[in-house]
Each structure stands twice: as structure tokens, then as C-alpha cells.
Write a protein that holds these residues in place. Structure first.
Motif, short mmCIF file in Angstrom:
data_model
loop_
_atom_site.label_atom_id
_atom_site.label_comp_id
_atom_site.label_asym_id
_atom_site.label_seq_id
_atom_site.Cartn_x
_atom_site.Cartn_y
_atom_site.Cartn_z
N PRO A 68 7.71 17.47 65.77
CA PRO A 68 7.88 17.65 67.22
C PRO A 68 8.72 16.59 67.91
N HIS A 69 9.12 15.52 67.20
CA HIS A 69 9.97 14.51 67.81
C HIS A 69 11.36 14.48 67.16
N ASP A 70 11.65 15.44 66.29
CA ASP A 70 12.90 15.43 65.53
C ASP A 70 14.01 16.22 66.23
N THR A 71 15.23 15.86 65.91
CA THR A 71 16.38 16.65 66.35
C THR A 71 16.98 17.37 65.15
N ILE A 72 17.61 18.51 65.42
CA ILE A 72 18.28 19.28 64.37
C ILE A 72 19.68 19.62 64.86
N PHE A 73 20.67 19.32 64.03
CA PHE A 73 22.06 19.70 64.31
C PHE A 73 22.51 20.66 63.22
N VAL A 74 22.95 21.85 63.63
CA VAL A 74 23.45 22.85 62.70
C VAL A 74 24.92 23.09 62.98
N ASN A 75 25.76 22.86 61.97
CA ASN A 75 27.19 23.17 62.07
C ASN A 75 27.50 24.28 61.07
N PHE A 76 27.86 25.45 61.61
CA PHE A 76 28.05 26.65 60.80
C PHE A 76 29.49 27.12 60.98
N VAL A 77 30.25 27.18 59.88
CA VAL A 77 31.65 27.59 59.92
C VAL A 77 31.84 28.78 58.99
#
Length: 470
Positions: free
Chosen positions: A153-162
Motif C-alpha cells: 500500500p505504500h509502493d509505486t508502480i511504473f509501467v512502460n509499454f511499447v
């Protein structure tokens, strides 16, 4: 403290609680700051295509890997999905290397060097992707590295989809990821407290169609897309002999070259997602860079998703146009490459004949695909003529708003076409021609039963070698 001031504080507290209700009633709000509750930063990097002609997609993702790794994201928190058939491809003149920028005149770096690939080859598919972002370790046992986002609940998620995209979905080499599937995953992750904030950078044609009117504005997720719901994204950095391919994509190259240069007067640690978006959008002319979802994420530092490493360089935050802007719509790049090869004076007669045959066959297959799609739609209109007012013409379909309830119908039609006619994942030419079928399901989300019968009828006697049509 006066009674009036005390009452204001109480009301403010109640309002804040109602506005930002935690995922768990016993969870302390992450907005209190990372100084007290430091979460992990997770990064998921996906190149959803294969083959030399799609060189740029793997180059973009390898470059993104170099950025987040150099920004201090731990290796165990970076998950990569790359088919990995470019670096050592027989057509690669610099075997074992991948460039996201022309390497001679512009001193481009080998972005493939040191990249740790978790899932390659046939492991790069929509099912595995959904397992990864939702933290389904059981589903990924004995698959690749087995790494998944083990978010809290304190995490960040970065998704880079190409990848390639079409109306309402993103492509994998042998499967599609539909907007409703992605949205269901997000809702489950939000309900389960798998993240505090999530940011997606999507490089794909029609990228906006996965989020426009679909992505919830109150679930701490923001998506930035290279293109709007009804337009193509653009490739850049074309290199002729001996590559004959594009090295990057306009949106991806722009945000990453911006990231590479964000030091000096403006600390990269403080630049917000909105600030980065504004600079990137202004630098791109060919497509509309769009944002969707929870706008609160736009005020967060981009570094909270992609990391940050201090640097003594004194360059400025602002970026200029890329040195080479060989921008071209993604739907045209494959044909352009073949035509450019045919202009090479040193081309052997055998190779020239092969390319001319490829181009001629491609044009014939395009004609067959269009005829089949027209035939299916014509039969639909014969059965339900009133639907044309909503759907539009085959060559000029109306711009209908996608809804979550239309996707079961749409997915059924897409799967039937792939099973009975030709693979849509392996024929990128088809992806620009599917909006009419999406519109049918917007008009009537039960129409797939009729359409599927007509698909089987229209495709009964077509050639079996319709593949790689661009």
C-alpha cells in the motif's frame, strides 16, 4: 482554540477522509510522506512485438531500462518483457547491440548492454503480463525469472509499454491485452492495496482508447499515452542502409531524452509528471500525447516512479526537438523500409526481385483483407440496416466512445476473425481497420453472435498464407 476553529478542523478532517479513503481502514494514509512510510518503487517494462521491423520497440524499452537502473531502481524491482530477437538478429549489422538513436552522427549508446530480461520469446504474452502486475507468483512459476510486482500500500508502480495498438487493445506477439482486462486488473490491485500510486507510459497507436472513459479517476492511477483514442503513434530516427528500420518511437524517445537531460538548474527529483508531460507534449507534433485517470498523480514527482540519481551536470530541464525527426506514422513504417531498400544502387538483382515480390504479395493480401472486412460489414448491414447510423461507413467509421460492457462482444469478434480468417496479431495491417467492429459492439453488445456467423461464412475460402501483412 475557539469552538469555530475547532469545528473547521473537524470538518476538514472528515472531508479529507471522505476524499482519500485508504484502501484499508486501518492503513495510514501514504500522503503523510515517504519520510515516515517509505515504499518500494516497481518498474515493469514491456516491448510487445517481435521481428526486425519492430526494432524500435525493443530499443525504446532497453533505453527505459538504462534510465531506471541508473536512477537507482533496484534490479529486483525491475521486470522486463522483451522477445529479444533484435540484438542478435541476422539483419543486425552491430550484432549484440541495440541503439535508440543513430550511433555514428549522434553518438548513440548501446542500450542493450546490461539489460536483464526476465521474460523473453513466447513468455511475452498478455496472460503473463497480467500475472506480473497483479503479483500472481503462482501463475508465473517455472516461467522466465518468475518475478512479479509484490506491491504493497505504500509502493509505486511504473509501467512502460511499447507495442502496436488498435481500438481498445494492445498487442503482444500472439495475443491481445484488452482494455477491460487491464481495467479489471487495476481494480483488483487497488482493492487489494497493491500500490499507493501507479503511472503508465503507453507507446502504441490508439493508446488513448484503452483509457478514455474507462480508467477510473479515483484509483491513484494515471496513464500517459503517445496517441489519442483514434490516431496512430509515430516512429522516429529512421536509418537506411544497412539497418532499414526506425530506431525509436516519437513519444518514447522524447520523454527518455528529456529524462536523460533533466539535471542542473531544475532538480530532476522535483519535476512532476505534469511538468514532464507538458514538455513532451509540446515537443511532439504528429500525434496527441494524452493523459487519463487520476490527475492527482500528475502532481507527484516523476522521480517517485522512475527513480532519481544526483548528477553534477549543469544542463537545463528544457529539451529541444530531437536532432533527427524522421517521424512517420507507425502504420507506414514497414512499407517505407521495403521501398527504401529498393532505392539502394548496390542491391543485387536477386534481392531486388525478392523485395518486389514481397511488396506485390503484400498489396494483394491487403486487398483480400479489405474485401473480407467489407463483406462482413456489408452482410451485417443487410441483417441490421439501422445500425449503420451508429457505426458509420467501413472506410469512415464514426468515433464512438468505448464502454466496458462492449468488450466481451468485441473480443469474441476479434478472436473469431483470428481463428477463422487470419491472425490479427501477425498482420499489423489489420489493426487500423478494426474500429468498425468495435462500433458494432458499442451499438449492440450482443451482436457478436450474428457477426461471428458472418465471419465464418466470409472466410470460408480465403488463402491460408495471409501472414505478416503490413
Amino acid at each position: 482554540m475557539g469552538i469555530f476553529n475547532l469545528a473547521l478542523l473537524v470538518l476538514f478532517g472528515i472531508g479529507s477522509f471522505a476524499r482519500d479513503t485508504p484502501l484499508n481502514e486501518f492503513e495510514i494514509d501514504n500522503s503523510l510522506g515517504d519520510s515516515l512510510y517509505k515504499g518500494k518503487q516497481w518498474v515493469v517494462l514491456v516491448a510487445g512485438t517481435s521481428g526486425w521491423k519492430k526494432y524500435r520497440h525493443q530499443a525504446d524499452i532497453c533505453h527505459a531500462y538504462q534510465i531506471v537502473k541508473s536512477n537507482g531502481i533496484p534490479e529486483e524491482n525491475i521486470i522486463t518483457m522483451i522477445v529479444d530477437d533484435i540484438a542478435h538478429n541476422i539483419r543486425n549489422p552491430r550484432r549484440g547491440k541495440i541503439f535508440n538513436k543513430p550511433h555514428k552522427a549522434f553518438r548513440g549508446k548501446d542500450v542493450y548492454r546490461g539489460v536483464q530480461i526476465d521474460y523473453r520469446g513466447s513468455d511475452v504474452n498478455s496472460e503473463n503480463f497480467l500475472n506480473i502486475i497483479t503479483g500472481n507468483k503462482t501463475g508465473m512459476q517455472n516461467v522466465g525469472s518468475g518475478k512479479v510486482v509484490e506491491g504493497g500500500p505504500h509502493d509505486t508502480i511504473f509501467v512502460n509499454f511499447v507495442t502496436h495498438g488498435s481500438t481498445g487493445f494492445l498487442s503482444f506477439p500472439d495475443s491481445f491485452l484488452f482494455a477491460d482486462e487491464l481495467n479489471n486488473a487495476f481494480n483488483n490491485m487497488y482493492t487489494n492495496g497493491n500500490f499507493a500510486k501507479m503511472l503508465l507510459y503507453i507507446e502504441a497507436s490508439y493508446g488513448g482508447s484503452l483509457f478514455d472513459g474507462i480508467l477510473n479517476e479515483r484509483t491513484n492511477i494515471m496513464a500517459v499515452t503517445a496517441s489519442g483514442p483514434r490516431e496512430n503513434s509515430y516512429a522516429c530516427y529512421y536509418v537506411g542502409f544497412p539497418y532499414y528500420t526506425f530506431l525509436g518511437d516519437d513519444f518514447s524517445v522524447t520523454w527518455m531524452e528529456n529524462s536523460d537531460s533533466m539535471y542542473g538548474d531544475f532538480s530532476a527529483a522535483d519535476i512532476t509528471v505534469f511538468e514532464d508531460y507538458s514538455v513532451v507534449r509540446e515537443a511532439i507534433d504528429d500525434s496527441n500525447v494524452m493523459i487519463y485517470g487520476d490527475y492527482h498523480i500528475g502532481n507527484e514527482p516523476l522521480s517517485s516512479f522512475i527513480g532519481y540519481q544526483e548528477n553534477d551536470s549543469q544542463s537545463t530541464k528544457a529539451i529541444s526537438k530531437k536532432t533527427v525527426m524522421s517521424g512517420m506514422s507507425s502504420k507506414d513504417v514497414d512499407e517505407y523500409s521495403v521501398l527504401d531498400q529498393l532505392t539502394n544502387d548496390k542491391l543485387t538483382a536477386i534481392k531486388k526481385s525478392e523485395l518486389e515480390t514481397e511488396l506485390s504479395k503484400n498489396n494483394r493480401m491487403r486487398s483480400i483483407i479489405n474485401n473480407i472486412f467489407r463483406d462482413i460489414y456489408s452482410k451485417v448491414l443487410t441483417a441490421t440496416p439501422e445500425i449503420k447510423e451508429i457505426v458509420g461507413e467501413y472506410d469512415a467509421p464514426h468515433n464512438q466512445q468505448l464502454t466496458l460492457k462492449m468488450f466481451p462482444c468485441y473480443r469474441s469478434i476479434i478472436n473469431t476473425i483470428s481463428d477463422s480468417c487470419f491472425s490479427l496479431t501477425q498482420n499489423p495491417y489489420t489493426l487500423d481497420r478494426l474500429n468498425v467492429f468495435a462500433n458494432l459492439c458499442v451499438a449492440d453488445n450482443q451482436i457478436h453472435e450474428l457477426v461471428n456467423n458472418l465471419v465464418n461464412e466470409s472466410c470460408a475460402n480465403i488463402p491460408k498464407n495471409i501472414i505478416n501483412v503490413f
